[in-house]
Design a protein around this motif. Structure first.
Motif, PDB file in Angstrom:
ATOM      1  N   LEU A 148       1.833   1.825  -3.536  1.00 22.62           N
ATOM      2  CA  LEU A 148       0.674   2.257  -4.312  1.00 22.62           C
ATOM      3  C   LEU A 148       0.403   3.738  -4.071  1.00 22.62           C
ATOM      4  CD1 LEU A 148      -1.893   1.831  -6.021  1.00 22.62           C
ATOM      5  CD2 LEU A 148      -3.049   1.206  -3.905  1.00 22.62           C
ATOM      6  N   GLU A 149       0.442   4.150  -2.824  1.00 23.39           N
ATOM      7  CA  GLU A 149       0.189   5.555  -2.494  1.00 23.39           C
ATOM      8  C   GLU A 149       1.240   6.465  -3.140  1.00 23.39           C
ATOM      9  OE1 GLU A 149      -0.585   8.483   1.327  1.00 23.39           O
ATOM     10  OE2 GLU A 149       0.341   6.534   1.663  1.00 23.39           O
ATOM     11  N   VAL A 205       0.526   6.718  -6.907  1.00 26.94           N
ATOM     12  CA  VAL A 205      -0.612   7.597  -7.202  1.00 26.94           C
ATOM     13  C   VAL A 205      -0.222   9.055  -6.984  1.00 26.94           C
ATOM     14  CG1 VAL A 205      -2.952   8.237  -6.477  1.00 26.94           C
ATOM     15  CG2 VAL A 205      -2.355   5.830  -6.789  1.00 26.94           C
ATOM     16  N   ASP A 206       0.544   9.332  -5.923  1.00 26.92           N
ATOM     17  CA  ASP A 206       1.015  10.704  -5.685  1.00 26.92           C
ATOM     18  C   ASP A 206       1.887  11.191  -6.846  1.00 26.92           C
ATOM     19  OD1 ASP A 206      -0.299  10.814  -3.263  1.00 26.92           O
ATOM     20  OD2 ASP A 206       1.503  10.458  -2.055  1.00 26.92           O
ATOM     21  N   THR A 245      -0.243  11.861  -9.886  1.00 27.74           N
ATOM     22  CA  THR A 245      -0.986  13.102  -9.664  1.00 27.74           C
ATOM     23  C   THR A 245      -0.088  14.312  -9.878  1.00 27.74           C
ATOM     24  OG1 THR A 245      -2.433  11.982  -8.092  1.00 27.74           O
ATOM     25  CG2 THR A 245      -2.363  14.373  -7.982  1.00 27.74           C
ATOM     26  N   LEU A 294       0.804  -1.221   0.000  1.00 28.19           N
ATOM     27  CA  LEU A 294       0.000   0.000   0.000  1.00 28.19           C
ATOM     28  C   LEU A 294       0.841   1.278   0.000  1.00 28.19           C
ATOM     29  CD1 LEU A 294      -3.064  -0.954   2.211  1.00 28.19           C
ATOM     30  CD2 LEU A 294      -2.942  -0.708  -0.275  1.00 28.19           C
ATOM     31  N   PRO A 295       1.938   1.360   0.742  1.00 24.77           N
ATOM     32  CA  PRO A 295       2.763   2.577   0.644  1.00 24.77           C
ATOM     33  C   PRO A 295       3.299   2.806  -0.767  1.00 24.77           C
ATOM     34  CG  PRO A 295       3.312   1.369   2.628  1.00 24.77           C
ATOM     35  CD  PRO A 295       2.409   0.477   1.819  1.00 24.77           C
TER      36      PRO A 295
END
Length: 140
Positions: free
Chosen positions: A37-38, A41-42, A45, A34-35
């Motif tokens: 993935l985050e 995505v950051d 973005t 998950l980190p």
């Protein structure tokens, strides 16, 4: 065994499901990722999808021009995605061209007489020149 029941995730079992499914990791929770993935995505973005698309379209255009310059046929830019290039191979191209390219650390796929090429943001003009030079040896 029982890992699909999220209400029992903390009740660990040493038993595995039967058969090859015991090795199946698809569609499973992997909270350790998950980190990553985050962060991904950051980054996307921050880069902004329209800017990524513009960059990939320019790379794709450049690659298409190089490949057409050695005699390969690419669809016009108006009918292709900015991140994808389908290159028609001549009938004289070897059937195992993908295997031969892989031996040169070039990873493409072949579909119905076409090479599927998907440039990425990290690809460079030098890599495109190299690809065109290698492909030229297979088509002439």
């Amino acid at each position: 065994k029982g890992s699909r029941d999220f209400t029992r995730l903390t009740r660990y079992s040493d038993d595995f499901v039967a058969g090859a499914e015991r090795y199946d990791m698809g569609e499973k929770s992997n909270f350790a990722l998950l980190p990553a993935l985050e962060a991904s995505v950051d980054l996307l973005t921050h880069w902004q999808i329209p800017r990524i698309e513009t960059s990939l379209a320019a790379l794709n255009r450049s690659l298409s021009e190089k490949l057409e310059g050695i005699g390969l046929s690419c669809p016009p830019e108006t009918v292709r995605g900015p991140h994808y290039l389908s290159v028609r191979l001549p009938e004289t191209a070897p059937d195992d061209i993908v295997t031969q390219l892989r031996q040169k650390n070039i990873y493409l796929s072949k579909r119905d007489g076409h090479l599927r090429i998907t440039p990425h943001l990290y690809n460079s003009e030098d890599q495109f020149e190299h690809l065109a030079a290698i492909l030229k040896t297979y088509i002439n």
